[in-house]
Structures are given as C-alpha cells and as structure tokens.
Design an enzyme around this catalytic site. Sequence first.
Site, mmCIF file in Angstrom:
data_model
loop_
_atom_site.group_PDB
_atom_site.id
_atom_site.type_symbol
_atom_site.label_atom_id
_atom_site.label_comp_id
_atom_site.label_asym_id
_atom_site.label_seq_id
_atom_site.Cartn_x
_atom_site.Cartn_y
_atom_site.Cartn_z
ATOM 1 N N LYS A 198 2.581 -0.466 1.047
ATOM 2 C CA LYS A 198 2.699 -0.505 2.505
ATOM 3 C C LYS A 198 3.493 -1.739 2.912
ATOM 4 O O LYS A 198 3.210 -2.858 2.432
ATOM 5 C CB LYS A 198 1.302 -0.565 3.134
ATOM 6 N N LYS B 36 0.984 15.865 5.105
ATOM 7 C CA LYS B 36 -0.457 15.636 5.186
ATOM 8 C C LYS B 36 -1.101 16.877 5.774
ATOM 9 O O LYS B 36 -0.970 17.127 6.979
ATOM 10 C CB LYS B 36 -0.748 14.433 6.081
HETATM 11 O O1 LIG Z 1 0.360 8.380 0.684
HETATM 12 C C1 LIG Z 1 -0.530 7.662 0.187
HETATM 13 O O2 LIG Z 1 -0.351 7.047 -0.872
HETATM 14 C C2 LIG Z 1 -1.884 7.537 0.823
HETATM 15 C C3 LIG Z 1 -1.985 7.953 2.240
HETATM 16 C C4 LIG Z 1 -1.360 7.031 3.246
HETATM 17 O O3 LIG Z 1 -0.603 6.153 2.916
HETATM 18 C C5 LIG Z 1 -1.753 7.189 4.644
HETATM 19 C C6 LIG Z 1 -3.096 7.310 4.923
HETATM 20 C C7 LIG Z 1 -3.544 7.434 6.229
HETATM 21 C C8 LIG Z 1 -2.633 7.452 7.252
HETATM 22 C C9 LIG Z 1 -1.269 7.331 6.996
HETATM 23 C C10 LIG Z 1 -0.815 7.214 5.698
HETATM 24 C C11 LIG Z 1 0.666 7.181 5.470
HETATM 25 O O4 LIG Z 1 1.196 7.727 4.525
HETATM 26 O O5 LIG Z 1 1.375 6.645 6.300
HETATM 27 MG MG LIG Z 2 3.329 7.158 5.436
#
Ligand SMILES: O=C(O)CCC(=O)c1ccccc1C(=O)O
Ligand SMILES: [Mg+2]
Length: 354
Positions: free
Chosen positions: A160, A261
Amino acid sequence: MRLERFSLRLADPLETANGPIEAREGFLVRVGGPGGDGGRAEDGDEDGNGDGPASGLGEATPLPGWTESLDDCRAALDGGNPDATTPAARHGVSLARADADARRAGERLCDRLAAEGPFDSDGVTDAVPVNATVGDGTSEETADAVRDAVDEGFDAVKVKVGAREAAADRERLRAARDAAPDAELRADANGAWDRETAEEMLDAAADLGFAYVEQPLSAENLSGLASLRGRGVGVGVDESLASHSAREVLAADAADVLVLKPMALGGPDRTLDAARAARDAGADAVVTTTIDGVVARLGALHVAAAVPDVRACGLATGSLLAEDLGPDPAPVRDGEMTVPEGPGLAGGALDSLY
Ligand SMILES: O=C(O)CCC(=O)c1ccccc1C(=O)O
Ligand SMILES: [Mg+2]
C-alpha cells in the site's frame, strides 16, 4: 432469508491512503432450509423455512466508499432481492443462492460457476496463487513485512502506498524490491496521487520492476489513468469499478489489470462477467476481497478459480482479521489457496454456520 449481523476486528488496522481499516461489519446471509429452494424470493420462500440448517450461505460486508452503507445494506437485504445499486447486499444473496445451487447439484461452487459462467472453458484452477498485502509503514517495516511474506512462500506481494510523501514511498518501493528481488511486486495507491506524482511514482515502480500499480489516480479519472499506461509498469483499477462498469473502463483504455472485488461488484456472477470483459479487451483480471469474513473470502476464491489464467489474487486477507465467522477451510499455504473439496463453498467444513 435469515440475516445475522456480525462485526470482525482486524488484528492490526490496515493502513491505506484513505485511512485505516479497523473492523468489518456485515451480515451473514442464510437462504433455504432442509429440502428448501435456495431462498428464491420468486418462489415465495423468502424466510428460508426457519428450522434446521440453511441450504446456502452468503455474506454481505459493505465497505463505505466502495459499497452502500451498513444501513442501506440491511434495508436492501430486508427487501429480499437486492440489485447492484447495493452491491454488498446483492453479493450476500447471490453468493448464498449460488452456494445452495452448487450444494444441491453436489458440485464445488467453482465448478458450477465455471459451467454456467461467461468463459467457454469450464476448467478451474484448484490452487489459486495469492499476493500478500502489506499496509503503509516505514521503509523498514515495509521491508520486514515483504521479507516475511517471501519467507512464508508468497511469490507476489502488494504494498500500500499513497499515505505518505512520494519520496518516502519511493524509498519503501525500493526497500520492498531489495527485500524480495524475485517476487512479483505490486503497489496500491488507492487513488491518492495527482497526475504529476503518479507519473513520477510509476516511473520509479517501473525501474524497480513492479508489475502494476493499482489506482494511481482517482476513480473518476479514466482519461488520466489511460494516459499513464505504457510507462513500463501496468495500471490497475479497482475504485474505478465501483462507479464505472468494466466495459466502460476498458473502452476508455484505462487499465492493464482489472482488480475485481466480488463484494464491491455485486456478487460472483457479476465478477465473472467483468473478468470476461477484461479478457475480451486483452486486460488481465485479479480477484480480491474487501477484507471479508471467511464466507465471502471463500466465495471470492471460487470465483478466482473459475477465471482462466487468473494472476495472483488479493485473497490472503484472512490473517488480517483478529476474529472470523468460522473456521478457515482454505488457509494460505506456500503462496496459494486451495479450493476446498466437497459441494458448495466448502463441503462440510462450514457445517456449523448453516
Ligand atoms: O488486494 C489485496 O491484496 C487485499 C485487498 C485490499 O487491498 C483492499 C481491501 C479493502 C479495501 C480495498 C482494498 C484495495 O485493494 O484497495
Ligand atoms: Mg486497491
């Protein structure tokens, strides 16, 4: 249909460019009953026969910003037949019905989804590769987390970014690469950057051999996203898919990778349709959770298993939770999650939840 409200704390808040995610609240959705009909409202059996185990299990775990609010989710579930304007509610019901269908047929959910879904092949991947998810932190924390992930057997790691200054994030990307010279690395900016920062960060990510950067610009900025492609690192989108259809995003040439998702797209069927749209447009598909409970995580695993040539998916999020809805029949081993045997979501492994 029977609803059970839950709240699951994360072990540690996941730090993102949009602030921390600390807990996930939602509803366990049960449809049908013994010999029931899968809870189809049109058959006049909305409350699922009351006594005895349900025939199908779903989960509606809204994440404000991505889906409807918890209140709107509840209202849509109470209405009995939620549509994609309340994606988490629709996800809960469509997953529960799909699970009931698969159990009645005596098939794994992924086999059922593959047979009925939009891909011509009905072959499935029994073990889906997954990425580790590393939240915001210092360069040292980032390097440690990436190293741990590689030691645990992950071949792909997502970091992230976007919660701190570009220069600090560049150091973190470098620290991640130094910690994992051979891994497939991804970064996720959650829409935090302006155009200039995004260009600079994508060039740094390209130099470090990152595979793609998720949502480098805000969800609405499809033309900006399109203009960032071709810099030696892929552009991924997920926030954009909460407000635009996969076909719109692809028609705008806004992405190399669609990060799908099921919770935010409204269910397994809609996720597979988006994955098919990606493939038709020459883009890749990755399936991820919104940090869901075990029921939705398994649902997403079955969806991923039914996508031909799926890349490492963002499904390794169970370990981010301090508590869960039930036992985990698909723990991550060696960077993969294996689809559970037996009909439906997990054969008998979730019997205590029905
Ligand atoms: O993609 C992953 O590795 C985990 C999931 C993740 O990052 C996520 C989890 C909750 C909300 C948003 C996100 C995202 O991908 O931005
Ligand atoms: Mg994302």
